[in-house]
Structure formats: structure tokens, C-alpha cells
Design a protein around this motif. Structure first.
Motif, PDB file in Angstrom:
ATOM      1  N   THR A  79      31.320  -9.889  -4.206  1.00  0.00           N
ATOM      2  CA  THR A  79      31.397 -11.425  -4.509  1.00  0.00           C
ATOM      3  C   THR A  79      30.399 -12.190  -4.012  1.00  0.00           C
ATOM      4  O   THR A  79      30.092 -13.147  -4.749  1.00  0.00           O
ATOM      5  CB  THR A  79      32.871 -11.496  -3.908  1.00  0.00           C
ATOM      6  N   ILE A  80      29.926 -11.871  -3.089  1.00  0.00           N
ATOM      7  CA  ILE A  80      28.705 -12.602  -2.512  1.00  0.00           C
ATOM      8  C   ILE A  80      27.510 -12.396  -3.511  1.00  0.00           C
ATOM      9  O   ILE A  80      26.777 -13.329  -3.626  1.00  0.00           O
ATOM     10  CB  ILE A  80      28.205 -12.229  -0.967  1.00  0.00           C
ATOM     11  N   TYR A  81      27.287 -11.174  -4.073  1.00  0.00           N
ATOM     12  CA  TYR A  81      26.199 -10.979  -4.817  1.00  0.00           C
ATOM     13  C   TYR A  81      26.214 -12.136  -6.142  1.00  0.00           C
ATOM     14  O   TYR A  81      25.473 -12.812  -6.493  1.00  0.00           O
ATOM     15  CB  TYR A  81      26.194  -9.669  -5.402  1.00  0.00           C
ATOM     16  N   ASN A  82      27.429 -11.926  -6.786  1.00  0.00           N
ATOM     17  CA  ASN A  82      27.763 -12.892  -7.746  1.00  0.00           C
ATOM     18  C   ASN A  82      27.762 -14.311  -7.312  1.00  0.00           C
ATOM     19  O   ASN A  82      27.440 -15.134  -8.350  1.00  0.00           O
ATOM     20  CB  ASN A  82      29.093 -12.636  -8.355  1.00  0.00           C
ATOM     21  N   GLN A  83      27.956 -14.857  -6.162  1.00  0.00           N
ATOM     22  CA  GLN A  83      27.900 -16.110  -5.829  1.00  0.00           C
ATOM     23  C   GLN A  83      26.339 -16.607  -5.585  1.00  0.00           C
ATOM     24  O   GLN A  83      26.032 -17.673  -5.855  1.00  0.00           O
ATOM     25  CB  GLN A  83      28.509 -16.088  -4.324  1.00  0.00           C
ATOM     26  N   LEU A  84      25.467 -15.596  -5.442  1.00  0.00           N
ATOM     27  CA  LEU A  84      24.213 -15.936  -4.880  1.00  0.00           C
ATOM     28  C   LEU A  84      23.124 -15.651  -5.914  1.00  0.00           C
ATOM     29  O   LEU A  84      21.868 -15.957  -5.853  1.00  0.00           O
ATOM     30  CB  LEU A  84      23.850 -15.403  -3.599  1.00  0.00           C
ATOM     31  N   LYS A  85      23.497 -14.591  -6.904  1.00  0.00           N
ATOM     32  CA  LYS A  85      22.158 -14.190  -7.730  1.00  0.00           C
ATOM     33  C   LYS A  85      21.622 -15.155  -8.241  1.00  0.00           C
ATOM     34  O   LYS A  85      20.583 -14.875  -8.702  1.00  0.00           O
ATOM     35  CB  LYS A  85      23.064 -13.081  -8.798  1.00  0.00           C
ATOM     36  N   ASP A  86      22.142 -16.335  -8.926  1.00  0.00           N
ATOM     37  CA  ASP A  86      21.498 -17.061  -9.514  1.00  0.00           C
ATOM     38  C   ASP A  86      20.614 -18.199  -8.616  1.00  0.00           C
ATOM     39  O   ASP A  86      19.974 -19.008  -9.330  1.00  0.00           O
ATOM     40  CB  ASP A  86      22.393 -18.051 -10.469  1.00  0.00           C
ATOM     41  N   SER A  87      20.892 -17.904  -7.362  1.00  0.00           N
ATOM     42  CA  SER A  87      19.931 -18.681  -6.533  1.00  0.00           C
ATOM     43  C   SER A  87      18.682 -18.213  -6.054  1.00  0.00           C
ATOM     44  O   SER A  87      17.828 -18.779  -5.296  1.00  0.00           O
ATOM     45  CB  SER A  87      20.798 -18.986  -5.330  1.00  0.00           C
ATOM     46  N   VAL A  88      18.560 -16.788  -6.315  1.00  0.00           N
ATOM     47  CA  VAL A  88      17.399 -15.870  -5.816  1.00  0.00           C
ATOM     48  C   VAL A  88      16.598 -15.842  -7.145  1.00  0.00           C
ATOM     49  O   VAL A  88      16.854 -15.743  -8.237  1.00  0.00           O
ATOM     50  CB  VAL A  88      17.831 -14.676  -5.507  1.00  0.00           C
ATOM     51  N   VAL A  89      15.252 -15.997  -6.783  1.00  0.00           N
ATOM     52  CA  VAL A  89      14.143 -16.310  -7.799  1.00  0.00           C
ATOM     53  C   VAL A  89      13.156 -15.241  -7.354  1.00  0.00           C
ATOM     54  O   VAL A  89      12.967 -14.741  -6.269  1.00  0.00           O
ATOM     55  CB  VAL A  89      13.321 -17.488  -8.030  1.00  0.00           C
ATOM     56  N   LEU A  90      12.319 -14.903  -8.483  1.00  0.00           N
ATOM     57  CA  LEU A  90      11.187 -13.920  -8.296  1.00  0.00           C
ATOM     58  C   LEU A  90       9.972 -15.069  -8.206  1.00  0.00           C
ATOM     59  O   LEU A  90       9.709 -15.922  -9.343  1.00  0.00           O
ATOM     60  CB  LEU A  90      10.933 -13.125  -9.445  1.00  0.00           C
ATOM     61  N   VAL A  91       8.983 -14.769  -7.083  1.00  0.00           N
ATOM     62  CA  VAL A  91       7.865 -15.585  -7.082  1.00  0.00           C
ATOM     63  C   VAL A  91       6.604 -14.818  -7.246  1.00  0.00           C
ATOM     64  O   VAL A  91       6.361 -13.863  -6.490  1.00  0.00           O
ATOM     65  CB  VAL A  91       7.819 -16.357  -5.472  1.00  0.00           C
ATOM     66  N   GLU A 172      26.517  -7.304  13.352  1.00  0.00           N
ATOM     67  CA  GLU A 172      27.204  -7.811  12.354  1.00  0.00           C
ATOM     68  C   GLU A 172      26.550  -7.502  10.992  1.00  0.00           C
ATOM     69  O   GLU A 172      25.422  -7.415  10.637  1.00  0.00           O
ATOM     70  CB  GLU A 172      26.652  -9.398  12.458  1.00  0.00           C
ATOM     71  N   PRO A 173      27.367  -7.322  10.005  1.00  0.00           N
ATOM     72  CA  PRO A 173      26.826  -7.018   8.678  1.00  0.00           C
ATOM     73  C   PRO A 173      25.788  -7.974   7.955  1.00  0.00           C
ATOM     74  O   PRO A 173      26.500  -8.978   8.064  1.00  0.00           O
ATOM     75  CB  PRO A 173      28.137  -6.701   7.707  1.00  0.00           C
ATOM     76  N   VAL A 174      24.890  -7.703   7.373  1.00  0.00           N
ATOM     77  CA  VAL A 174      24.255  -8.490   6.440  1.00  0.00           C
ATOM     78  C   VAL A 174      23.526  -7.781   5.387  1.00  0.00           C
ATOM     79  O   VAL A 174      23.641  -6.617   5.417  1.00  0.00           O
ATOM     80  CB  VAL A 174      23.142  -9.129   7.564  1.00  0.00           C
ATOM     81  N   ALA A 175      22.916  -8.800   4.391  1.00  0.00           N
ATOM     82  CA  ALA A 175      22.611  -8.051   3.045  1.00  0.00           C
ATOM     83  C   ALA A 175      21.214  -8.809   2.878  1.00  0.00           C
ATOM     84  O   ALA A 175      21.356 -10.152   2.872  1.00  0.00           O
ATOM     85  CB  ALA A 175      23.674  -8.238   1.823  1.00  0.00           C
ATOM     86  N   ALA A 176      20.393  -8.077   2.341  1.00  0.00           N
ATOM     87  CA  ALA A 176      18.941  -8.732   1.963  1.00  0.00           C
ATOM     88  C   ALA A 176      18.954  -8.627   0.651  1.00  0.00           C
ATOM     89  O   ALA A 176      19.280  -7.565  -0.242  1.00  0.00           O
ATOM     90  CB  ALA A 176      17.763  -7.841   2.580  1.00  0.00           C
ATOM     91  N   MET A 177      18.695  -9.935   0.002  1.00  0.00           N
ATOM     92  CA  MET A 177      18.538  -9.955  -1.622  1.00  0.00           C
ATOM     93  C   MET A 177      17.035 -10.462  -1.969  1.00  0.00           C
ATOM     94  O   MET A 177      16.261 -10.966  -1.144  1.00  0.00           O
ATOM     95  CB  MET A 177      19.571 -11.194  -2.116  1.00  0.00           C
ATOM     96  N   SER A 184      13.711  -6.983  -9.894  1.00  0.00           N
ATOM     97  CA  SER A 184      14.617  -8.090  -9.622  1.00  0.00           C
ATOM     98  C   SER A 184      16.019  -8.046  -9.358  1.00  0.00           C
ATOM     99  O   SER A 184      16.609  -6.768  -9.795  1.00  0.00           O
ATOM    100  CB  SER A 184      14.235  -9.043 -10.880  1.00  0.00           C
ATOM    101  N   ASP A 185      16.632  -8.948  -8.648  1.00  0.00           N
ATOM    102  CA  ASP A 185      18.152  -9.036  -8.743  1.00  0.00           C
ATOM    103  C   ASP A 185      18.766  -7.824  -7.881  1.00  0.00           C
ATOM    104  O   ASP A 185      19.612  -7.052  -8.203  1.00  0.00           O
ATOM    105  CB  ASP A 185      18.889  -8.741 -10.139  1.00  0.00           C
ATOM    106  N   THR A 186      17.931  -7.638  -6.639  1.00  0.00           N
ATOM    107  CA  THR A 186      18.432  -6.334  -5.826  1.00  0.00           C
ATOM    108  C   THR A 186      19.144  -6.895  -4.605  1.00  0.00           C
ATOM    109  O   THR A 186      18.644  -7.819  -3.916  1.00  0.00           O
ATOM    110  CB  THR A 186      17.055  -5.394  -5.323  1.00  0.00           C
ATOM    111  N   LEU A 187      20.280  -6.205  -4.205  1.00  0.00           N
ATOM    112  CA  LEU A 187      20.679  -6.300  -2.882  1.00  0.00           C
ATOM    113  C   LEU A 187      20.974  -4.966  -2.043  1.00  0.00           C
ATOM    114  O   LEU A 187      21.179  -3.964  -2.527  1.00  0.00           O
ATOM    115  CB  LEU A 187      22.156  -6.865  -3.200  1.00  0.00           C
TER     116      LEU A 187
END
Length: 389
Positions: A79-91, A172-177, A184-187
Motif C-alpha cells: 500500500t505504501i509503495y502504491n501511495q508513494l511510487k509517483d512521488s519518487v523520481v530518477l535524477v 522500527e521497520p522502514v523502507a528505502a525507495m 527504477s521503481d525499487t523498494l
């Protein structure tokens, strides 16, 4: 002479027997067909019930997830991935690539300073395939942060929500995107391994107040978001500790509270001013405590004071002699800082983290120190941290 049965009577019995036999065979066949049909229907019903049970179990699991989200505010990683995937960019730059994430609908994107450092051109790619150029708005080498800006009309922008990194706890659990090695698009998922770390940067300076994680971070992840189970960004992935150049279990992220503190200045002024004391120091250990006659192996021994620095103006003293213990040369004789603004300072990280989080250049702080065996207080007006030499 007895009368023998007639042939016609015998035939009748034969026909009757044959008829009964045929009837039995037909009845058996009909029963068998009916039984097979019933068995098939039963199997169909069992399959249907099994399928319905699976659907019911799936719905039950979804309800449990939604109930957990409702009660705890925590979400599954998908759910978190789907929520944030459009916010993360490749620079991408002419020197390499990294990651970033959308800060606002005005086109501001947060990434690492080292991702865009010395770049002649910057290109940003969104998940929907839109590609655009970007300009540097502000940078801070000491926190390894940068803000770049794209045309907000290039695509729909989805700003992240910045959480509170000061509330993070070890374990505490965390994830790196992000985009490790350009994938691209990795969690990747892990935990918070430690907080309030200091990180030695390649330029010879120290980055203060860093989060240590074990979520896999590799080249290309730099600048991407570190997120918690509430879907909030709590850090900016920035570096790894490795002898191979690839992930070996130790990664680092700049806290979201640092981003919150600096983002306004980076956008408005293009830089951020850090507080500065102007000393080099050592954490007091058993050897230093024994050599100086201290009660506890705690505090920060001032080894050297930069000439003309705030510490110099306040009269803070560095070490003036060395002793040799167990073959080790140990500096002694300097002031030992044991507290700042009423809070204990057991190690150097306590001092610098407090100053970074709570002070600005021009602010005054009060140090509790031990000098020549006596406790006293010294007030220091902090300066601005000079650029790396």
C-alpha cells in the motif's frame, strides 16, 4: 403318468427372467448414472465452496489489514509503495544518477547534494515516463541535501508527507525507495539500526545526526525517500558503509527533521547556515578519565580550539600535554564538556546533535565543563560553520 410342463410355460419363465434381468441392468445403469451425476455435482459444490472460502478468507485478511490501518495508522508495504511510487523520481546528470522525491506542487524536488554536485545538466524522469530538465535551487554540503526544480506543468506532481524522524526508534521497520543501479521503481525493506550517527563524508567533513538502516541501499538510491509504516518520509537515503562499493548491511539516511529545518532556507536563500563551535575533541574513555582523574568515563575532551572561533572567544581550553598509558599517547589537560543547556553530554555526538537540532548561528549556549578538576559553566555564542577546506 405325471404331466410334463409345456414348452410354452418354460418360455414364459425365460422371458420373465430376461425381462427382470434387463430391468435390473437398466435400473443399475440409471442408478450409476444418477450416482455419478450426484458425485459430480457434489465435487462441483465442494470446489465452489472451497473457492468461496478462499474469497472469504481473502476478504477477512483485507478487513484485518484495514482494521489494523484504522487502529494503528500502519500500512502494508504494498500500500505504501502504491501511495508513494509517483512521488519518487530518477535524477540523472552528466556525471551519474540518483533519486529524488517531490516536495510540493511548485516543482521542488529533494535529493542529495552529491547527486547533483558539479553537474552541467540535470534530467528528471517520473514514473509515468515524463522526462524534463531541472535547475538547482539550493544545496547544503554539510547535510548532503539539495533542492532542484522542474516545470510543474510537465506532469501531475504528488508531494510526499514528511514525518518526524525524531520519533524513530531502533528496530522500527522502514523502507528505502529509489533507483539502485538505475533500476527504477525499487523498494527495499529493513529496520532502523541506530540513530544520531555521525558520517564521515568523502570531502573530509562530518555529516551530523544521521539515521543508520539495514534496508538495502546501493548506488542510485541516493536522494530517494526512507519511509515508515505510516507512509511518511522520515529520511533521505544518502550513503552506505562498504569496502566493495555495494550494500553490505549498513546504510545511512539524512533525517526528515533536518529536511524540515532546512527546506525553507534552501528554497528561499539557496543555502543553509549551520552553527559552529570551533573545536576538535575526543570522547572521554577509561584511559582519559584515569589520566585526568575524572569520576566517570563520560564527557567530551577538548583537544584543540580553532583560533578566532566562538570557542576561542569564550575562553574554552584545549589540551596542553600528553601522557603515555599502555603504549598509547593520550592528550590531557583540556576542558571536559559534560553538559549543554542543562542536558548531559556524554559524547561528542550529544553536543553536535543538540546544536544542529536546536540552535542557529548567533545563538548562545551554556556548557557545563570540568577544568583542572573543578566544575564550572561557560557561555558561548555560536558562529557559522565555515565551508569545507
Amino acid at each position: 403318468m405325471p404331466e410334463e410342463p409345456s414348452s410354452s410355460s418354460s418360455c414364459k419363465w425365460i422371458y420373465a427372467f430376461a425381462a427382470i434381468l434387463i430391468l435390473l441392468i437398466v435400473s443399475t445403469a440409471v442408478f450409476a448414472v444418477a450416482f455419478l451425476n450426484l458425485q459430480t455435482q457434489l465435487e462441483t459444490m465442494e470446489t465452489s465452496i472451497t473457492g468461496q472460502n478462499i474469497e472469504i478468507e481473502d476478504l477477512r485478511n483485507r478487513i484485518e489489514i484495514l482494521d489494523a490501518v484504522n487502529q494503528t495508522g500502519l500500512m502494508p508495504w504494498s500500500t505504501i509503495y502504491n501511495q508513494l511510487k509517483d512521488s519518487v523520481v530518477l535524477v540523472q546528470t552528466n556525471l551519474g544518477l540518483g533519486s529524488g522525491f517531490v516536495h510540493d506542487t511548485n516543482g521542488h524536488i529533494i535529493t542529495n547534494h552529491h547527486v547533483i554536485e558539479d553537474a552541467d545538466a540535470i534530467q528528471v524522469t517520473f514514473l509515468d515516463g515524463n522526462i524534463t530538465s531541472a535547475n538547482v535551487i539550493g544545496t547544503d554540503i554539510y547535510s548532503d541535501l539539495a533542492v532542484i526544480k522542474v516545470d510543474p506543468e510537465v506532469t501531475a506532481l504528488h508531494p510526499v508527507v514528511l514525518g518526524s524522524s525524531s520519533e524513530l526508534i531502533v528496530g522500527e521497520p522502514v523502507a528505502a525507495m529509489g533507483n539502485p543501479f538505475g533500476l527504477s521503481d525499487t523498494l527495499t525493506v529493513g529496520i532502523v539500526s541506530s540513530v544520531e550517527r555521525t558520517l564521515d563524508a568523502a570531502g573530509g567533513y562530518v555529516i551530523i545526526d544521521v539515521i543508520q538502516i539495514d534496508a538495502a541501499v546501493n548506488p542510485g538510491n541516493s536522494g530517494g525517500p526512507l519511509v515508515n509504516l505510516k507512509g511518511q518520509v522520515v529520511g533521505v537515503n544518502t550513503a552506505i558503509q562498504s569496502e566493495t562499493g555495494t550494500f553490505t548491511g549498513i546504510g545511512f539516511a539524512i533525517p526528515s527533521d533536518t529536511v524540515k529545518r532546512e527546506i525553507g532556507d534552501l528554497i528561499e536563500n539557496g543555502d543553509y547556515r549551520h552553527p559552529w563551535l570551533g573545536v576538535s575533541a575526543l570522547d572521554v574513555d577509561l584511559s582519559i578519565a584515569d589520566a585526568m582523574g575524572l569520576e566517570k568515563p563520560q564527557g567530551v575532551l577538548i583537544v584543540d580550539v580553532t583560533e578566532g572561533s566562538p570557542a576561542d572567544h569564550a575562553g574554552i581550553r584545549g589540551t596542553d600535554q600528553n601522557v603515555t598509558l599502555d603504549g598509547q599517547i593520550i592528550p590531557i589537560g583540556g576542558d571536559v564538556i559534560t553538559g549543554i543547556d542543562g542536558l548531559p553530554a556524554r559524547r561528542m555526538a550529544d553536543l553536535v546533535v543538540h546544536m544542529e537540532r536546536n540552535t542557529s548561528p548567533g545563538d548562545s549556549v551554556v556548557f557545563d565543563i570540568i577544568r583542572d578538576g573543578e566544575k564550572r559553566s561557560v557561555e558561548v555564542t555560536l558562529g557559522e560553520r565555515p565551508p569545507p577546506s
